[in-house]
Scaffold this motif. Sequence first.
Motif, PDB file in Angstrom:
ATOM      1  N   SER A  54      17.364  -6.863   0.491  1.00 54.94           N
ATOM      2  CA  SER A  54      16.071  -6.177   0.333  1.00 54.94           C
ATOM      3  C   SER A  54      16.239  -4.665   0.384  1.00 54.94           C
ATOM      4  O   SER A  54      15.494  -3.941  -0.268  1.00 54.94           O
ATOM      5  CB  SER A  54      15.088  -6.627   1.421  1.00 54.94           C
ATOM      6  N   ARG A  55      17.213  -4.178   1.124  1.00 56.36           N
ATOM      7  CA  ARG A  55      17.427  -2.734   1.214  1.00 56.36           C
ATOM      8  C   ARG A  55      17.976  -2.170  -0.092  1.00 56.36           C
ATOM      9  O   ARG A  55      17.882  -0.983  -0.336  1.00 56.36           O
ATOM     10  CB  ARG A  55      18.376  -2.413   2.365  1.00 56.36           C
ATOM     11  N   ASP A  69      12.800  -1.912  -6.605  1.00 56.90           N
ATOM     12  CA  ASP A  69      11.405  -1.484  -6.464  1.00 56.90           C
ATOM     13  C   ASP A  69      10.836  -1.902  -5.108  1.00 56.90           C
ATOM     14  O   ASP A  69      11.363  -2.767  -4.426  1.00 56.90           O
ATOM     15  CB  ASP A  69      10.547  -2.030  -7.611  1.00 56.90           C
ATOM     16  N   ARG A  70       9.753  -1.255  -4.750  1.00 59.88           N
ATOM     17  CA  ARG A  70       9.137  -1.465  -3.438  1.00 59.88           C
ATOM     18  C   ARG A  70       8.625  -2.891  -3.268  1.00 59.88           C
ATOM     19  O   ARG A  70       8.779  -3.489  -2.209  1.00 59.88           O
ATOM     20  CB  ARG A  70       8.012  -0.461  -3.249  1.00 59.88           C
ATOM     21  N   VAL A  71       8.004  -3.434  -4.283  1.00 65.89           N
ATOM     22  CA  VAL A  71       7.456  -4.792  -4.197  1.00 65.89           C
ATOM     23  C   VAL A  71       8.573  -5.793  -3.956  1.00 65.89           C
ATOM     24  O   VAL A  71       8.443  -6.693  -3.116  1.00 65.89           O
ATOM     25  CB  VAL A  71       6.647  -5.146  -5.465  1.00 65.89           C
ATOM     26  N   ARG A 114      11.425  -5.212  -2.511  1.00 67.82           N
ATOM     27  CA  ARG A 114      11.895  -5.012  -1.134  1.00 67.82           C
ATOM     28  C   ARG A 114      10.978  -5.707  -0.136  1.00 67.82           C
ATOM     29  O   ARG A 114      11.432  -6.371   0.790  1.00 67.82           O
ATOM     30  CB  ARG A 114      11.992  -3.517  -0.811  1.00 67.82           C
ATOM     31  N   VAL A 115       9.680  -5.539  -0.340  1.00 68.75           N
ATOM     32  CA  VAL A 115       8.715  -6.147   0.574  1.00 68.75           C
ATOM     33  C   VAL A 115       8.797  -7.671   0.512  1.00 68.75           C
ATOM     34  O   VAL A 115       8.822  -8.349   1.551  1.00 68.75           O
ATOM     35  CB  VAL A 115       7.279  -5.656   0.276  1.00 68.75           C
ATOM     36  N   THR A 144      11.928  -8.869   2.213  1.00 67.56           N
ATOM     37  CA  THR A 144      11.810  -8.678   3.659  1.00 67.56           C
ATOM     38  C   THR A 144      10.901  -9.738   4.273  1.00 67.56           C
ATOM     39  O   THR A 144      11.212 -10.295   5.334  1.00 67.56           O
ATOM     40  CB  THR A 144      11.293  -7.267   3.978  1.00 67.56           C
TER      41      THR A 144
END
Length: 107
Positions: free
Chosen positions: A34-35, A39-41, A43-44, A47
Amino acid sequence: MLLGFFLGDPVELLGAAVLTVGMWLVGWALWRRSREAADRVGRVLLTVSASVLAVTMLLALSWALGHVVGTPNLPLEWMVATHGLANAVGFALCGLLAWQRVKEKVG
């Protein structure tokens, strides 16, 4: 864990412990990935998928432990509603959506 249904609660606890360790390793791998997600989505989602495993596998372990040593544990109906539903939505669905995003970014 399946053998535990036929061979007794101690075998079920051993199976739950082995499965828990394995799923925690999967969660750790997802968290590390995830790191690196682009893109942010993504990663979220990765996580969330990893975090859900940490919690739900504790529930599974406590449930199996409760059958062996008599510690308080959730009834089967609550295990389905918590462990089962959280794994289906939080781990599986979020994980699949995250990997789809990763695949689209790479491919």
